[in-house]
Design a protein around this motif. Sequence first.
Motif, short mmCIF file in Angstrom:
data_model
loop_
_atom_site.label_atom_id
_atom_site.label_comp_id
_atom_site.label_asym_id
_atom_site.label_seq_id
_atom_site.Cartn_x
_atom_site.Cartn_y
_atom_site.Cartn_z
N TYR A 19 5.83 -27.54 36.20
CA TYR A 19 6.28 -26.58 35.20
C TYR A 19 6.01 -25.15 35.65
O TYR A 19 6.84 -24.26 35.41
CB TYR A 19 5.61 -26.84 33.86
CG TYR A 19 6.21 -26.00 32.76
CD1 TYR A 19 7.44 -26.33 32.19
CD2 TYR A 19 5.58 -24.84 32.30
CE1 TYR A 19 8.01 -25.55 31.21
CE2 TYR A 19 6.14 -24.06 31.31
CZ TYR A 19 7.36 -24.42 30.77
OH TYR A 19 7.93 -23.63 29.80
N LEU A 23 8.95 -22.39 35.99
CA LEU A 23 8.92 -21.15 35.23
C LEU A 23 8.99 -19.92 36.13
O LEU A 23 9.68 -18.94 35.81
CB LEU A 23 7.64 -21.10 34.38
CG LEU A 23 7.67 -20.25 33.11
CD1 LEU A 23 8.66 -20.84 32.12
CD2 LEU A 23 6.29 -20.19 32.48
N ALA A 26 12.52 -19.54 37.37
CA ALA A 26 13.43 -19.22 36.27
C ALA A 26 13.39 -17.75 35.90
O ALA A 26 14.43 -17.13 35.68
CB ALA A 26 13.09 -20.08 35.05
N TRP A 131 19.42 -27.76 32.54
CA TRP A 131 18.28 -26.84 32.61
C TRP A 131 17.33 -27.07 31.44
O TRP A 131 16.11 -27.20 31.61
CB TRP A 131 18.80 -25.40 32.59
CG TRP A 131 17.75 -24.36 32.75
CD1 TRP A 131 16.94 -23.85 31.78
CD2 TRP A 131 17.37 -23.70 33.96
NE1 TRP A 131 16.09 -22.91 32.29
CE2 TRP A 131 16.34 -22.80 33.64
CE3 TRP A 131 17.81 -23.78 35.27
CZ2 TRP A 131 15.73 -21.99 34.58
CZ3 TRP A 131 17.22 -22.96 36.22
CH2 TRP A 131 16.20 -22.08 35.88
N GLN A 132 17.89 -27.13 30.23
CA GLN A 132 17.07 -27.34 29.04
C GLN A 132 16.43 -28.73 29.04
O GLN A 132 15.25 -28.89 28.71
CB GLN A 132 17.92 -27.15 27.78
CG GLN A 132 18.44 -25.75 27.57
CD GLN A 132 17.37 -24.77 27.15
OE1 GLN A 132 16.30 -25.16 26.72
NE2 GLN A 132 17.66 -23.48 27.26
N VAL A 135 13.20 -29.64 31.29
CA VAL A 135 11.85 -29.30 30.83
C VAL A 135 11.08 -30.56 30.43
O VAL A 135 9.88 -30.69 30.69
CB VAL A 135 11.90 -28.30 29.66
CG1 VAL A 135 10.51 -28.07 29.06
CG2 VAL A 135 12.51 -26.98 30.11
N ALA A 147 5.89 -26.00 26.15
CA ALA A 147 6.78 -25.78 27.30
C ALA A 147 8.09 -25.12 26.87
O ALA A 147 8.60 -24.21 27.54
CB ALA A 147 7.06 -27.11 28.01
N VAL A 148 8.64 -25.57 25.74
CA VAL A 148 9.89 -25.00 25.24
C VAL A 148 9.68 -23.54 24.85
O VAL A 148 10.52 -22.67 25.13
CB VAL A 148 10.42 -25.81 24.04
CG1 VAL A 148 11.57 -25.08 23.35
CG2 VAL A 148 10.88 -27.19 24.50
N ASN A 151 9.38 -21.50 27.92
CA ASN A 151 10.69 -21.39 28.56
C ASN A 151 11.53 -20.32 27.87
O ASN A 151 12.20 -19.52 28.53
CB ASN A 151 11.41 -22.74 28.51
CG ASN A 151 12.64 -22.78 29.40
OD1 ASN A 151 12.66 -22.24 30.50
ND2 ASN A 151 13.69 -23.40 28.90
N SER A 152 11.48 -20.30 26.53
CA SER A 152 12.16 -19.23 25.79
C SER A 152 11.54 -17.87 26.11
O SER A 152 12.24 -16.86 26.23
CB SER A 152 12.08 -19.49 24.28
OG SER A 152 12.76 -20.66 23.93
N GLN A 154 10.05 -16.95 28.94
CA GLN A 154 10.45 -16.46 30.27
C GLN A 154 11.86 -15.90 30.23
O GLN A 154 12.16 -14.91 30.88
CB GLN A 154 10.30 -17.56 31.33
CG GLN A 154 11.24 -18.74 31.25
CD GLN A 154 12.64 -18.49 31.79
OE1 GLN A 154 12.87 -17.54 32.54
NE2 GLN A 154 13.58 -19.34 31.39
N SER A 335 13.15 -20.33 20.02
CA SER A 335 12.21 -21.33 20.52
C SER A 335 11.96 -22.41 19.49
O SER A 335 11.81 -23.60 19.83
CB SER A 335 10.89 -20.66 20.92
OG SER A 335 10.29 -20.02 19.82
#
Length: 411
Positions: A19, A23, A26, A131-132, A135, A147-148, A151-152, A154, A335
């Motif tokens: 992860y 990240l 990304a 991509w989504q 995760v 993690a979600v 991800n939002s 970043q 998110s």
Amino acid sequence: MTDSWHPRRANRALSYRNYRLFLSGAIVSNSGVWVQMIALAYVIEHLTDSGTWVGLGAVMQTLPAVVFGMVGGWLGDRFPRRIMLIFTNSAQALIALVFSAMWAWGVDRPVAYIALGALTGCVNGIQLPAWQAFVSELVPRGALLNAVTLNSAQFNAARAVGPAVGGVVLAIGGPAWSFLVNALSYVPAVMVLALIQVPRKEPTTGGERSNIFTDAIAALRFVSTHAGIRRAIMTAGVIALLGQPIIHLVVIFADDVFVVDEVRYGILAAAAGAGAALNTPFVITWGSRASRSRLVGLGWPVYGIALLGFAVSPYYWLAVVALAVVGAAHIITASTLNTVIQLQVTEALRAKVLALYLMTLLAGLPIGAQIQGALADVVGPRYAVGGAGVLLAVIALAWVSSGRTKVLDLQ
């Protein structure tokens, strides 16, 4: 039920090597995307001096992604997502190089840039669901919410860094260099994807009679019978239609309302991302303890009110602050809605249901941008965007007060 929280869990997902790699790549590539996005909006506005054309550019960058979204979801549930992402990121780098060459060679037809933007949208449609969904392969279920959210975060950090860098690059080197920067940003993304090690993924849906159409119907049936996911997608669609078009319309405010140079245009475009990045610690900590309906009930109305504040702001720096609040509200809602889907969907349909979610977002944004862009030409950008902000806040308050968002808390 709310998710349990402990300070040590605030960055739980970062304890996993895969992860962390994901990240880091990304945020670099997404920053490059924003450098290109503001350059492309600048090119179209520079060549046409028209809000309608800017809106059309937004439509043609995202509409193909809607068309190809379910293709991407189907592929993402049948083939290794990591390999898919390596190919799609490489394709995006090549397209960015073509953009750079076009401007360097003096191509001055807006249709040419819009057409190439449409090709970018096609690749995005295939890439985004994978991509989504990828995760979920990088962290265990217990770390998925974190993690979600990260991800939002970043993405929104890139939304802050990218336009700011893009404004400087645009002012110093022009659009050709902006497009080139985006092309180079995909290099680290591809490199980290090559380094990530995940178990070989077997197709989770299949059979001899399985195809994209039957799998799409299965995803639609799943969404129709799961109220939480259905409500999350509907909410995301309303926000995309009324709130997110400001991403593309900022250039009109920079040129026609505040009359600022490229650097200040970059700052204005970066403001929402900066607000989102600054609000990320709040979402990670308090958001891990609060119910998802409460998070949306806070972020969604503020989104509309802040958008209205931006539209009526008489001063440039006050508008920057208003957009920062828009970004802060956006990361709360985005998110949270993404997490609702990730937690409530089954693995066999993960990428396809996420594709439906993303297709709703990607359809709402260009339609809203086209409508608001055309209205900006007729009644002025302040009235067009301000009206959208009022409508967004009214719908949000109506849904939240009626309890329609409670289903977001279902597990």
